[in-house]
Design a protein around this motif. Sequence first.
Motif, PDB file in Angstrom:
ATOM      1  N   PRO A   1      12.957   6.849 -31.769  1.00  0.00           N
ATOM      2  CA  PRO A   1      12.267   7.085 -30.502  1.00  0.00           C
ATOM      3  C   PRO A   1      10.762   6.894 -30.620  1.00  0.00           C
ATOM      4  O   PRO A   1      10.131   7.388 -31.554  1.00  0.00           O
ATOM      5  CB  PRO A   1      12.618   8.539 -30.170  1.00  0.00           C
ATOM      6  N   HIS A   2      10.204   6.151 -29.696  1.00  0.00           N
ATOM      7  CA  HIS A   2       8.755   5.944 -29.631  1.00  0.00           C
ATOM      8  C   HIS A   2       8.430   5.229 -28.320  1.00  0.00           C
ATOM      9  O   HIS A   2       9.320   4.716 -27.636  1.00  0.00           O
ATOM     10  CB  HIS A   2       8.258   5.106 -30.814  1.00  0.00           C
ATOM     11  N   LEU A   3       7.153   5.195 -27.996  1.00  0.00           N
ATOM     12  CA  LEU A   3       6.682   4.396 -26.866  1.00  0.00           C
ATOM     13  C   LEU A   3       6.060   3.116 -27.387  1.00  0.00           C
ATOM     14  O   LEU A   3       5.180   3.147 -28.257  1.00  0.00           O
ATOM     15  CB  LEU A   3       5.617   5.164 -26.064  1.00  0.00           C
ATOM     16  N   HIS A   4       6.522   1.978 -26.880  1.00  0.00           N
ATOM     17  CA  HIS A   4       5.831   0.714 -27.085  1.00  0.00           C
ATOM     18  C   HIS A   4       4.942   0.516 -25.871  1.00  0.00           C
ATOM     19  O   HIS A   4       5.430   0.372 -24.744  1.00  0.00           O
ATOM     20  CB  HIS A   4       6.817  -0.446 -27.219  1.00  0.00           C
ATOM     21  N   TRP A   5       3.632   0.498 -26.092  1.00  0.00           N
ATOM     22  CA  TRP A   5       2.642   0.393 -25.002  1.00  0.00           C
ATOM     23  C   TRP A   5       1.917  -0.945 -25.118  1.00  0.00           C
ATOM     24  O   TRP A   5       1.335  -1.246 -26.152  1.00  0.00           O
ATOM     25  CB  TRP A   5       1.653   1.550 -25.116  1.00  0.00           C
ATOM     26  N   GLY A   6       2.001  -1.736 -24.067  1.00  0.00           N
ATOM     27  CA  GLY A   6       1.330  -3.027 -24.054  1.00  0.00           C
ATOM     28  C   GLY A   6       0.267  -3.099 -22.977  1.00  0.00           C
ATOM     29  O   GLY A   6       0.389  -2.485 -21.919  1.00  0.00           O
ATOM     30  N   VAL A   7      -0.802  -3.864 -23.251  1.00  0.00           N
ATOM     31  CA  VAL A   7      -1.879  -4.088 -22.286  1.00  0.00           C
ATOM     32  C   VAL A   7      -2.065  -5.590 -22.129  1.00  0.00           C
ATOM     33  O   VAL A   7      -2.137  -6.324 -23.130  1.00  0.00           O
ATOM     34  CB  VAL A   7      -3.200  -3.436 -22.744  1.00  0.00           C
ATOM     35  N   MET A   8      -2.147  -6.048 -20.883  1.00  0.00           N
ATOM     36  CA  MET A   8      -2.253  -7.476 -20.595  1.00  0.00           C
ATOM     37  C   MET A   8      -3.463  -7.785 -19.722  1.00  0.00           C
ATOM     38  O   MET A   8      -3.746  -7.084 -18.749  1.00  0.00           O
ATOM     39  CB  MET A   8      -0.969  -7.965 -19.902  1.00  0.00           C
ATOM     40  N   LEU A   9      -4.181  -8.844 -20.106  1.00  0.00           N
ATOM     41  CA  LEU A   9      -5.269  -9.414 -19.311  1.00  0.00           C
ATOM     42  C   LEU A   9      -5.013 -10.913 -19.176  1.00  0.00           C
ATOM     43  O   LEU A   9      -4.622 -11.559 -20.147  1.00  0.00           O
ATOM     44  CB  LEU A   9      -6.616  -9.210 -20.002  1.00  0.00           C
ATOM     45  N   ASN A  10      -5.273 -11.464 -18.010  1.00  0.00           N
ATOM     46  CA  ASN A  10      -5.054 -12.893 -17.752  1.00  0.00           C
ATOM     47  C   ASN A  10      -3.805 -13.424 -18.436  1.00  0.00           C
ATOM     48  O   ASN A  10      -3.803 -14.430 -19.137  1.00  0.00           O
ATOM     49  CB  ASN A  10      -6.277 -13.752 -18.103  1.00  0.00           C
ATOM     50  N   GLN A  11      -2.677 -12.682 -18.223  1.00  0.00           N
ATOM     51  CA  GLN A  11      -1.348 -13.059 -18.716  1.00  0.00           C
ATOM     52  C   GLN A  11      -1.295 -13.140 -20.245  1.00  0.00           C
ATOM     53  O   GLN A  11      -0.486 -13.885 -20.813  1.00  0.00           O
ATOM     54  CB  GLN A  11      -0.910 -14.387 -18.086  1.00  0.00           C
ATOM     55  N   THR A  12      -2.148 -12.362 -20.913  1.00  0.00           N
ATOM     56  CA  THR A  12      -2.242 -12.362 -22.368  1.00  0.00           C
ATOM     57  C   THR A  12      -2.180 -10.936 -22.882  1.00  0.00           C
ATOM     58  O   THR A  12      -2.957 -10.079 -22.446  1.00  0.00           O
ATOM     59  CB  THR A  12      -3.578 -13.006 -22.809  1.00  0.00           C
ATOM     60  N   MET A  13      -1.261 -10.656 -23.811  1.00  0.00           N
ATOM     61  CA  MET A  13      -1.184  -9.332 -24.411  1.00  0.00           C
ATOM     62  C   MET A  13      -2.360  -9.144 -25.363  1.00  0.00           C
ATOM     63  O   MET A  13      -2.627 -10.020 -26.221  1.00  0.00           O
ATOM     64  CB  MET A  13       0.135  -9.140 -25.159  1.00  0.00           C
ATOM     65  N   VAL A  14      -3.066  -8.015 -25.216  1.00  0.00           N
ATOM     66  CA  VAL A  14      -4.232  -7.731 -26.053  1.00  0.00           C
ATOM     67  C   VAL A  14      -4.062  -6.350 -26.699  1.00  0.00           C
ATOM     68  O   VAL A  14      -3.168  -5.588 -26.338  1.00  0.00           O
ATOM     69  CB  VAL A  14      -5.535  -7.801 -25.244  1.00  0.00           C
ATOM     70  N   ASP A  15      -4.935  -6.035 -27.628  1.00  0.00           N
ATOM     71  CA  ASP A  15      -4.834  -4.798 -28.398  1.00  0.00           C
ATOM     72  C   ASP A  15      -5.197  -3.585 -27.551  1.00  0.00           C
ATOM     73  O   ASP A  15      -6.345  -3.444 -27.117  1.00  0.00           O
ATOM     74  CB  ASP A  15      -5.772  -4.886 -29.604  1.00  0.00           C
ATOM     75  N   PRO A  16      -4.245  -2.658 -27.291  1.00  0.00           N
ATOM     76  CA  PRO A  16      -4.555  -1.470 -26.504  1.00  0.00           C
ATOM     77  C   PRO A  16      -5.648  -0.608 -27.133  1.00  0.00           C
ATOM     78  O   PRO A  16      -6.341   0.137 -26.421  1.00  0.00           O
ATOM     79  CB  PRO A  16      -3.221  -0.707 -26.469  1.00  0.00           C
TER      80      PRO A  16
END
Length: 297
Positions: free
Chosen positions: A276-291
């Motif tokens: 169990p864990h949360l996978h958290w993603g952040v996206m800018l201009n359709q690009t995944m970047v480092d949260p």
Amino acid sequence: MNPEFLSLLRRRQWMQALSGAAMLTAFPALAAKQRAADDSADNHATWPHDSRVPGGVARLSLGPAAERPRVMVGDAPTLVMGDMIEWTAIVGIPLSAKTGEHHVSVKTEKGSRTLDYVVRPKKYTEQRLKVSPKTVDLSAEDTARYEREREQQRKVMATFTEQFPRAADLQMRVPVPGRRSSSFGLRRIFNGQPRNPHSGMDIAAGTGTPIMAPLPGRVIDVGDYFFNGGTVWLDHGGGLLTMYCHLSAVDCKVGDALKTGERFCKVGATGRVTGPHLHWGVMLNQTMVDPALFIPA
């Protein structure tokens, strides 16, 4: 000169004067507190941090303009913050970006131009994981499901809406308390087979732990996906999106508007996971970047 521009400039100068030396002289305790804050400040005083590496973010100064400039990274529009005195493009850099010179296109009422920036190298570490064989060597049925889901995810990731009202920076609240169990950019090897680098941050927490919105946002997708399990996407405006995966429960629906800190789903172990864990993603201009660039260290 534009009267509105002059009015905004004078108002900003007046506010700066209020918080400047005169006020600090009148209130010694405030002056001492300000000096302490200045001593602890560093070059990363705004969020997201400027980190021009693969998977990072470039904060590009666009200068003054009467209206918000339109900035494109290839075919994708990107986030532009500020006001007519100073605009800043917040550009997501793909993990696959090559080092060296890159550029964005900028369009204002005065015309179009390109703006260059340089991507520096960064080496990410490697992680080896053991997971269920069926989530690595897919059956024909699972492959077909994955292809359908990938097309749906493409549509979600292309979301670009009007920017939300917000402060001058984008400091995010960590969505769930817990230990960071896997960082962005790890070169992942599942059951001995190399796969795409890790495109988010994993936070270890028990099943059922509430997850909170890091910024005001709107729910744009809720689903159960083959690899990601229970998933929610939030739109924070201007092409800034966040993703939450492996959920055990979802307490929201598409269209819901969330406030910072509002609970909307729960940690789980669905999809391709080792626990169990949360996978958290952040996206800018359709690009995944480092949260990590959006939160205090």
